[in-house]
Structure formats: C-alpha cells, structure tokens
Design an enzyme around this catalytic site. Structure first.
Site, PDB file in Angstrom:
ATOM      1  CE  LYS A 190      32.467  30.147  39.044  1.00  0.00           C
ATOM      2  NZ  LYS A 190      31.645  29.845  38.176  1.00  0.00           N
TER       3      LYS A 190
ATOM      4  CG  HIS B 235      36.686  27.793  40.119  1.00  0.00           C
ATOM      5  ND1 HIS B 235      35.468  27.255  39.754  1.00  0.00           N
ATOM      6  CD2 HIS B 235      36.885  27.220  41.118  1.00  0.00           C
ATOM      7  CE1 HIS B 235      34.828  26.586  40.302  1.00  0.00           C
ATOM      8  NE2 HIS B 235      35.876  26.608  41.569  1.00  0.00           N
TER       9      HIS B 235
ATOM     10  CD  GLU C 171      33.432  23.396  37.852  1.00  0.00           C
ATOM     11  OE1 GLU C 171      33.686  24.375  38.774  1.00  0.00           O
ATOM     12  OE2 GLU C 171      32.487  22.914  37.461  1.00  0.00           O
TER      13      GLU C 171
ATOM     14  CB  SER D 258      32.612  28.432  42.247  1.00  0.00           C
ATOM     15  OG  SER D 258      32.703  27.205  42.194  1.00  0.00           O
TER      16      SER D 258
HETATM   17  P1  NBP Z   1      20.159  30.714  34.741  1.00  0.00           P
HETATM   18  O1  NBP Z   1      21.610  30.777  34.297  1.00  0.00           O
HETATM   19  O2  NBP Z   1      19.255  29.552  34.374  1.00  0.00           O
HETATM   20  O3  NBP Z   1      19.501  32.096  34.526  1.00  0.00           O
HETATM   21  C1  NBP Z   1      18.111  32.273  34.786  1.00  0.00           C
HETATM   22  C2  NBP Z   1      17.803  33.549  35.385  1.00  0.00           C
HETATM   23  O4  NBP Z   1      18.153  34.418  34.412  1.00  0.00           O
HETATM   24  C3  NBP Z   1      16.426  33.638  35.762  1.00  0.00           C
HETATM   25  O5  NBP Z   1      16.274  34.604  36.730  1.00  0.00           O
HETATM   26  C4  NBP Z   1      16.024  34.252  34.435  1.00  0.00           C
HETATM   27  O6  NBP Z   1      14.563  35.172  34.694  1.00  0.00           O
HETATM   28  C5  NBP Z   1      16.961  35.279  34.295  1.00  0.00           C
HETATM   29  N1  NBP Z   1      16.773  35.897  32.931  1.00  0.00           N
HETATM   30  C6  NBP Z   1      17.213  35.329  31.785  1.00  0.00           C
HETATM   31 BR1  NBP Z   1      17.277  33.801  31.498  1.00  0.00          BR
HETATM   32  N2  NBP Z   1      17.176  36.241  30.624  1.00  0.00           N
HETATM   33  C7  NBP Z   1      16.728  37.423  31.241  1.00  0.00           C
HETATM   34  C8  NBP Z   1      16.717  38.705  30.774  1.00  0.00           C
HETATM   35  N3  NBP Z   1      16.766  38.967  29.671  1.00  0.00           N
HETATM   36  N4  NBP Z   1      16.345  39.726  31.818  1.00  0.00           N
HETATM   37  C9  NBP Z   1      16.467  39.576  33.026  1.00  0.00           C
HETATM   38  N5  NBP Z   1      16.691  38.389  33.730  1.00  0.00           N
HETATM   39  C10 NBP Z   1      16.819  37.238  32.682  1.00  0.00           C
HETATM   40  O7  NBP Z   1      20.100  30.466  36.549  1.00  0.00           O
HETATM   41  P2  NBP Z   1      21.194  30.059  37.320  1.00  0.00           P
HETATM   42  O8  NBP Z   1      21.698  28.609  37.296  1.00  0.00           O
HETATM   43  O9  NBP Z   1      20.773  30.247  38.794  1.00  0.00           O
HETATM   44  O10 NBP Z   1      22.460  30.940  36.861  1.00  0.00           O
HETATM   45  C11 NBP Z   1      22.466  32.201  37.242  1.00  0.00           C
HETATM   46  C12 NBP Z   1      23.946  32.760  36.962  1.00  0.00           C
HETATM   47  O11 NBP Z   1      24.997  32.125  37.683  1.00  0.00           O
HETATM   48  C13 NBP Z   1      24.510  32.380  35.530  1.00  0.00           C
HETATM   49  O12 NBP Z   1      25.470  33.390  35.063  1.00  0.00           O
HETATM   50  C14 NBP Z   1      25.314  30.973  35.676  1.00  0.00           C
HETATM   51  O13 NBP Z   1      26.254  30.745  34.695  1.00  0.00           O
HETATM   52  C15 NBP Z   1      25.937  31.366  37.165  1.00  0.00           C
HETATM   53  N6  NBP Z   1      26.418  30.251  38.005  1.00  0.00           N
HETATM   54  C16 NBP Z   1      25.496  29.328  37.972  1.00  0.00           C
HETATM   55  C17 NBP Z   1      25.661  28.065  38.587  1.00  0.00           C
HETATM   56  C18 NBP Z   1      24.911  26.770  38.761  1.00  0.00           C
HETATM   57  O14 NBP Z   1      25.658  26.003  39.446  1.00  0.00           O
HETATM   58  N7  NBP Z   1      23.733  26.883  38.414  1.00  0.00           N
HETATM   59  C19 NBP Z   1      26.935  28.187  39.497  1.00  0.00           C
HETATM   60  C20 NBP Z   1      27.862  29.232  39.488  1.00  0.00           C
HETATM   61  C21 NBP Z   1      27.523  30.336  38.711  1.00  0.00           C
HETATM   62  P3  NBP Z   1      13.381  34.079  34.384  1.00  0.00           P
HETATM   63  O15 NBP Z   1      13.382  33.308  35.510  1.00  0.00           O
HETATM   64  O16 NBP Z   1      12.326  35.217  34.023  1.00  0.00           O
HETATM   65  O17 NBP Z   1      13.611  33.216  33.248  1.00  0.00           O
END
Ligand code: NBP
Length: 484
Positions: free
Chosen positions: A188, A191, A195, A133
C-alpha cells in the site's frame, strides 16, 4: 443475543463507508467509535443516519463491541495511523479470544505492522495489516485491498475482504493476499508512492501545456479527456479533466483559486525513505515528494521569484502529443522503479511478493487504477521474475517510441524555466540505466584517493579490491569495504 459477522472500529470517512459496503454484501456489522463525554455519539449518529434500517449493531464500549461479534472474531480498525492503532490494540486485547483476527485497514507504516503481527501472535491472536485504497467512493463501492500479516488469518477474512473489494473487468476481486508480516502495508505504501509520482507527472504536463502551449482550463480539460481515451486512461487523468472544468459558484474556475501549496500525509515520504534504506534508486517518486515540500516554501518562492526572472524562452518546439508521450514514458519509468523497490524489499523481508497479483489488484478500486495496469499484469504473468518492467517486450516498444518526446519536453522545461522534477528524474534514471560504462569509476578513484576506500579494476575479477597510494605520501592501510 444477536451477533454480527464482522466488527469495525473508527467511523470516520473510510470506516463509515467500508461498514456500509460490508453490510451491502450481506454481512451484519458491529460498529464502534471512541466517544467524548458530552458529545453526540458518532455511533448513534451513524446508526440513526446512513445505517438506519440496515444490519448494524451499534456499540458504545470496547467490551460491548467485542462481545457482539461471532467467534472467531474479525475486527477491522479504520483509525488514524500511529499511536491510535497501538492504543486500540491494548484496549481490545483483554476481551479477545484465541484465534480472533484484528485487521488494521489504515495507512500504517509497514515496520509497525511487522511488529504488531508478532505482538498479537505472542498473545494467541492474528493480526492483519491491510492497505485499503479508493478514498471515500472506493470504500463504499469497492476499494482495492492489500492484506498481509498472519498467514493463517487469510482464510478467515478472505470472504469479507474479497466481498467488499472492487472487481476487475475479468471479475477478479481487487484483493489478494500479499504476504507475511508487513507485506500488505508495504505494498500500500508503494501504491501511494506511485500515486504521488502519477500526480506530480500529471501536474508537470499541466504546467507545460499551460505555460508553453498557452492552453486555458477548458482547453486543458479537453486534452486530458482525450488522453483518457488512450494509453493514459486512468482515474487520475479522468479527475484532472473534471477538476479543470469545474467552476465555482461565481462561474469562474475553482482550480485557479486554490493555493499552490501541496499537503501530504507521509506515505510518499515513507516510500522514499524505504527506497534509500533498501539501496533502491526510486528517484521519480522521491522527486515528487520533494516537489510537494518545495511547493510548501511559499514565502521563499515568493522572494526568489522577485529576484530571479524566468529565462527568456524561444517559441515552443513541442506538441501536445509530445507532452502525452512524455507523460506516458515517465509514468512507465515510475512504475518500473516502484516494482523494483518492491522486489528489493521482498527479497530483504522474504515476503515472496507476486508482482502480477499486485498489478492485477490495482486495476480497479484504487487511486492509481488505469488501463496501463492491465499491461503490467500481463508482463508479470508472462514472466514472474522480470527484473525490470522496461525489459518487457511490450513496454520496450512503448518506451522507445515515447523517449524522444520525454527528451524534448524535459529540454523545453529546462530552457524555459519550468520545473519538471519528476519527468527529469525519469529521463536521468533511464539514461543512467541504459549506460554501459558510467562515470562512477571517477567516484571510486576519488574515494580511494582521499579515504583509501579501494576500488575494483576492469582488468581483474569483480570482488577483488585494490588501493593506490595516489600522492606517494599514503600508507598501505585500506578502509573496510562495506555498504551502508
Ligand atoms: P482519519 O485518518 O481522520 O482517522 C479518524 C478516525 O480515527 C476517527 O474514527 C477517530 O475517532 C479515530 N481515532 C483517532 Br484520530 N485517534 C484515536 C484513538 N486514539 N483511539 C481510537 N480512535 C481514534 O480518518 P479516515 O480518513 O477515515 O482514515 C482512516 C484510516 O484510513 C487512516 O489510517 C487513513 O490514513 C487511511 N486511509 C484514508 C483514506 C482517505 O481517502 N481518507 C484512504 C485510504 C486509507 P474520533 O471520531 O473520535 O476522532
């Protein structure tokens, strides 16, 4: 061939920043992202951009990626939760060696993590499901990290995960082992549920101050800035003040131009569903989820607002301090509920969660970070088996002082037609909890009357069940006593 210390798959906002964070702590990092033919590669864009001149190994296939990491390998996935995680696991398995660790840092649903830990164990590999987070900024500079899963993997990944985590004021890393199976992703999820609750409560305080005290955005920003110097000192209150101050390019407040329809990605809903499954009254967070769902009914709200006018309200009877106190009391009740859910699930899944440790790793790095979490840490360090946060002496004093304000604010919301679902839920929970003789005797009587569900008697021992033929027309057969 040069090898790396750790690998990271998924170079979206979280993965890219976590990879940079790892490298800045002295780790060489292999990176991989799936690529679509004909597009500029995500990996190359990263290697030639923010990663330029740094210790990264850019790779373009899963086998090249796995082979570039020193054994036992530590591979962190930061991809969309759900089927992408299972697909990636299947792609990785043929190239892994016994003892390698796969870490899922995304927001996976904890039952999926329970399943994946067992699946990878059956193949001779370790799986760690780790909540992360802190958003983009936290990922780069130090998030709060909640790992759980294969217990033997913890010594292998501890250096990297604690190395990149935020540090609390006492220097402790905001990353500790949560427990076996899905414990990390469960914590998480809670958490994120908390939030949702915090955001909804702040939003309700904003609504009351705006509509009942007539404060404009700048005045509201001043109030939240002031609150952020007191008991409510927290990241979410801080950014609320900044949002209220923020002006668009044309000089007007951006907030007023944002549509009042809230989105969600599921972790709040999972918390509510889990609470129902665990028979835990997580009312405040659940109301926060419902509030987002109701906000999304924009067309129905438009129609209803044209049919039903708000009640004509008298002059406001509350002060700004009442709203501050109401927010504090409701927030405390929300955390009490969140920790209650954790203790119920911990008993069910045999995770042995350490609540003091959980509160301590939320003190910095994560979205719900606040001064308040220091006090929760202290409460659980004093009494690790505390039944309910409201039973801690410090919080008892605080809630007794703040409850009159919560009552006034909820009453004013009701009389003036301002929906305060989470503050109202906090008040109902508190009154329900402190009620020695509830009205549930009537529910038991009704259940027995229509369905022979039986009841216990106050003049008999608990666990002994009775049935009455209420109408004189029933038989002696009773329904089975079980809970669903
Ligand atoms: P996203 O949740 O938008 O995920 C995008 C990533 O997943 C890209 O690298 C994408 O590749 C890859 N991906 C997908 Br979509 N389908 C795939 C598949 N079938 N095989 C391999 N790769 C695949 O990105 P994020 O916001 O950075 O979040 C990443 C994780 O962290 C998520 O689980 C999210 O819930 C969690 N999270 C996010 C935050 C936040 O603030 N954003 C905070 C905490 C946790 P591509 O580039 O080729 O589409």
């Amino acid at each position: 061939m040069k090898t790396s210390n750790v690998g990271l798959i998924g170079l979206a906002v979280m993965g890219e920043n976590l990879a940079l964070n790892m490298e800045s702590k002295g780790f060489t990092v292999s990176v991989f992202n799936r690529n679509f033919p004909g597009e500029e590669g995500v990996v190359d864009r990263f290697i030639n951009g923010r990663a330029k001149g740094k210790n990264f190994i850019g790779t373009h296939s899963i086998d090249e990626f796995v082979n570039s990491i020193a054994k036992p390998r530590k591979i962190m996935m930061m991809v969309k939760a759900g089927s992408p995680v299972d697909e990636l696991i299947e792609q990785l398995i043929p190239y892994l060696s016994p003892g390698d660790v796969v870490i899922d840092g995304g927001n996976s649903d904890f039952p999926d993590t329970e399943r994946r830990v067992k699946y990878l164990e059956s193949k001779g590999f370790y799986f760690v499901g780790s909540g992360v987070s802190g958003g983009e900024e936290g990922a780069l500079n130090g998030p709060s990290i909640m790992p759980g899963g294969a217990v033997d993997a913890w010594p292998l990944v501890k250096d990297v995960l604690q190395g990149i985590a935020a540090k609390a004021d006492d220097g402790a890393p905001c990353c500790q082992w949560m427990g076996k199976g899905g414990a990390g992703h469960f914590v998480k999820m809670v958490h994120n549920g908390i939030e949702y609750g915090d955001m909804q409560l702040i939003t309700e305080a904003y609504a009351v101050l705006k509509h009942r005290k007539g404060l404009d955005n700048d005045a509201l920003a001043g109030v939240f800035e002031k609150w952020n110097k007191g008991d409510l000192d927290s990241f979410l209150v801080e950014i609320t003040a900044a949002i209220l101050r923020y002006r668009d390019e044309d000089g007007t407040h951006l907030l007023d131009k944002i549509r009042d329809v809230a989105g969600q990605k599921g972790t709040g809903k999972w918390s509510a569903i889990t609470a129902l499954n665990e028979n835990d009254p997580l009312t405040l967070i659940t109301e926060a989820v419902y509030a987002r769902l109701l906000s999304a009914l924009a067309d129905e709200r438009k129609k209803a607002s044209s049919i039903y006018a708000a009640p004509t309200a008298n002059d406001s009877l509350i002060t700004e301090t009442d709203v501050e106190q109401a927010l504090y009391a409701a927030k405390l009740i929300s955390y009490a509920q969140g920790f209650s859910l954790m203790s119920r699930a911990s008993a069910h899944y045999e995770w042995e969660l350490d609540y003091g440790s959980i509160a301590s790793i939320w003190r910095k790095g994560c979205i719900i970070r606040s001064a308040f979490l220091n006090k929760i840490t202290e409460a659980y360090r004093k009494n690790p088996s505390l039944e309910n946060l409201l039973f801690d002496a410090f919080f008892q004093g605080k809630i007794e002082a703040a409850m009159p304000s919560l009552r006034k604010v909820v009453a004013e919301g009701a009389l003036s037609g301002i929906a305060l679902p989470s503050m109202s839920a906090a008040l109902s929970y508190f009154d329900g909890l402190r009620t020695l003789h509830s009205a549930a005797n009537l529910i038991q009587a009704q259940r027995d009357y229509f369905g022979a569900h039986t009841y216990e008697r106050v003049d008999s021992e608990p666990g002994k069940f009775f049935h009455t033929d209420w109408t004189g027309k029933g038989g002696k057969t009773v329904s089975g006593t079980y809970n669903v």
